[in-house]
Design a protein around this motif. Structure first.
Motif, PDB file in Angstrom:
ATOM      1  N   ILE A 124     -17.876  -4.775   3.894  1.00 32.64           N
ATOM      2  CA  ILE A 124     -17.703  -6.216   3.726  1.00 32.64           C
ATOM      3  C   ILE A 124     -16.316  -6.526   3.181  1.00 32.64           C
ATOM      4  N   ARG A 125     -15.973  -7.809   3.230  1.00 31.57           N
ATOM      5  CA  ARG A 125     -14.696  -8.235   2.651  1.00 31.57           C
ATOM      6  C   ARG A 125     -14.949  -8.847   1.267  1.00 31.57           C
ATOM      7  N   VAL A 126     -14.076  -8.488   0.340  1.00 28.26           N
ATOM      8  CA  VAL A 126     -14.199  -8.924  -1.054  1.00 28.26           C
ATOM      9  C   VAL A 126     -12.906  -9.640  -1.435  1.00 28.26           C
ATOM     10  N   ALA A 127     -12.992 -10.932  -1.721  1.00 23.41           N
ATOM     11  CA  ALA A 127     -11.787 -11.664  -2.141  1.00 23.41           C
ATOM     12  C   ALA A 127     -11.724 -11.683  -3.664  1.00 23.41           C
ATOM     13  N   THR A 128     -10.532 -11.519  -4.212  1.00 21.27           N
ATOM     14  CA  THR A 128     -10.400 -11.454  -5.675  1.00 21.27           C
ATOM     15  C   THR A 128      -8.956 -11.594  -6.137  1.00 21.27           C
ATOM     16  N   LYS A 129      -8.856 -12.020  -7.398  1.00 20.69           N
ATOM     17  CA  LYS A 129      -7.558 -12.040  -8.063  1.00 20.69           C
ATOM     18  C   LYS A 129      -7.344 -10.694  -8.766  1.00 20.69           C
ATOM     19  N   TYR A 130      -8.398  -9.862  -8.749  1.00 20.89           N
ATOM     20  CA  TYR A 130      -8.415  -8.600  -9.502  1.00 20.89           C
ATOM     21  C   TYR A 130      -8.657  -7.414  -8.561  1.00 20.89           C
ATOM     22  N   PRO A 131      -7.689  -7.084  -7.679  1.00 20.40           N
ATOM     23  CA  PRO A 131      -7.922  -6.016  -6.698  1.00 20.40           C
ATOM     24  C   PRO A 131      -8.192  -4.648  -7.328  1.00 20.40           C
TER      25      PRO A 131
ATOM     26  N   GLN B  22     -19.021   2.195  -2.244  1.00 17.96           N
ATOM     27  CA  GLN B  22     -19.131   1.366  -1.043  1.00 17.96           C
ATOM     28  C   GLN B  22     -17.714   1.063  -0.536  1.00 17.96           C
ATOM     29  N   THR B  23     -17.466   1.341   0.715  1.00 19.54           N
ATOM     30  CA  THR B  23     -16.150   1.049   1.285  1.00 19.54           C
ATOM     31  C   THR B  23     -16.088  -0.427   1.644  1.00 19.54           C
ATOM     32  N   VAL B  24     -15.071  -1.109   1.117  1.00 19.17           N
ATOM     33  CA  VAL B  24     -14.931  -2.550   1.366  1.00 19.17           C
ATOM     34  C   VAL B  24     -13.469  -2.863   1.668  1.00 19.17           C
ATOM     35  N   GLU B  25     -13.245  -4.042   2.207  1.00 11.32           N
ATOM     36  CA  GLU B  25     -11.865  -4.497   2.384  1.00 11.32           C
ATOM     37  C   GLU B  25     -11.573  -5.508   1.284  1.00 11.32           C
ATOM     38  N   ILE B  26     -10.565  -5.229   0.478  1.00 10.42           N
ATOM     39  CA  ILE B  26     -10.232  -6.121  -0.634  1.00 10.42           C
ATOM     40  C   ILE B  26      -9.154  -7.109  -0.168  1.00 10.42           C
ATOM     41  N   ILE B  27      -9.394  -8.377  -0.405  1.00 14.07           N
ATOM     42  CA  ILE B  27      -8.393  -9.402  -0.056  1.00 14.07           C
ATOM     43  C   ILE B  27      -7.914 -10.063  -1.339  1.00 14.07           C
ATOM     44  N   LYS B  28      -6.623  -9.933  -1.616  1.00 11.11           N
ATOM     45  CA  LYS B  28      -6.072 -10.501  -2.864  1.00 11.11           C
ATOM     46  C   LYS B  28      -5.816 -11.998  -2.703  1.00 11.11           C
ATOM     47  N   LEU B  29      -6.381 -12.775  -3.630  1.00 11.06           N
ATOM     48  CA  LEU B  29      -6.099 -14.215  -3.690  1.00 11.06           C
ATOM     49  C   LEU B  29      -5.529 -14.528  -5.068  1.00 11.06           C
ATOM     50  N   ASN B  30      -5.021 -15.732  -5.241  1.00 11.65           N
ATOM     51  CA  ASN B  30      -4.383 -16.081  -6.513  1.00 11.65           C
ATOM     52  C   ASN B  30      -5.076 -17.160  -7.319  1.00 11.65           C
TER      53      ASN B  30
END
Ligand code: PRP
Length: 215
Positions: free
Chosen positions: A115-122, A135-143
């Protein structure tokens, strides 16, 4: 006498921290003026300097010794992974780092889906998903405004701070998993701790006593 320099994370935490310092006799009147654009404040009498910085930068100033002491959230300490001593839990700014999303995303966390995980805390998100949950995930950095991500379909879940839970509730999201409890911490530069052990030790001790006294 060399100044002891204290870096405070800008915002809500700074006000509460200054109030706490006041209780142990450390004041900095100048700093209370919210209209001021001044960046650094000195209390000559006590040999102290204070400055306000972006929370993320506080551990950096402390690691390099540009600040002897820093006051910053545990979230930022974990995310930045700097070399410093964490000496006190100030018990303010209490909240939790959580995996959040719509209720429908709960099962995606149970079945280890990509799954994709959005966060300010990669870094915190990576550590949790890779090392704790495996769990393998895709991390998406947001601000900021991370809660938007699952609403508009950028990610299935987010990793973010939950304080009252109001932001989640008002946006139809919920806490799916709790990662770690958070609060403001006092951090100290590793060299300053040795070189200025008396003065820094006294500040730590005074705050410790104040906290033990029930605030
Ligand atoms: C933080 C956090 C959540 C919110 C949680 O955001 O990222 O969005 O507070 O608080 P609540 O549980 O009391 O609703 P902040 O206000 O720092 O702004 P940001 O979203 O731009 O990071």
């Amino acid at each position: 006498m060399k100044y002891i320099t204290i870096a405070l994370a800008k915002g809500r935490l700074a006000k509460k921290t200054l109030a706490m310092f006041e209780q142990i006799g450390i004041t900095c009147e100048e700093m209370k003026d919210e209209t001021s654009r001044k960046l650094i404040f000195v209390n000559e009498e006590l040999g102290l300097r204070f400055f306000l910085a972006k929370a993320n930068d506080v551990p950096t100033y402390v690691e390099y010794g540009a600040a002897d002491i820093g006051i910053v959230g545990k979230d930022t300490i974990l995310e930045e992974g700097r070399k410093l001593y964490e000496v006190l839990d100030l018990g303010i700014g209490k909240c939790k780092m959580c995996v959040c999303g719509p209720e429908s995303s709960r099962e995606l966390l149970q079945h280890h889906e990509l799954i994709r995980v959005a966060t300010k805390y990669p870094n915190i998100a990576k550590d949790y998903f890779y090392n704790v949950k495996h769990q393998t995930v895709e991390i998406i950095k947001l601000n900021g405004s991370i809660e938007l991500a699952p609403i508009v379909g950028l990610s299935e879940v987010i990793v973010d701070i939950v304080e009252t839970g109001a932001t989640l509730r008002e946006n139809g999201l919920t806490v799916l998993e709790e990662i770690v409890p958070l609060s403001a911490r006092m951090v100290v530069n590793q060299v300053s701790m040795k070189m200025e052990s008396d003065r820094i030790g006294k500040i730590i001790e005074d705050i410790r006593k104040y906290l033990a006294g029930g605030k």
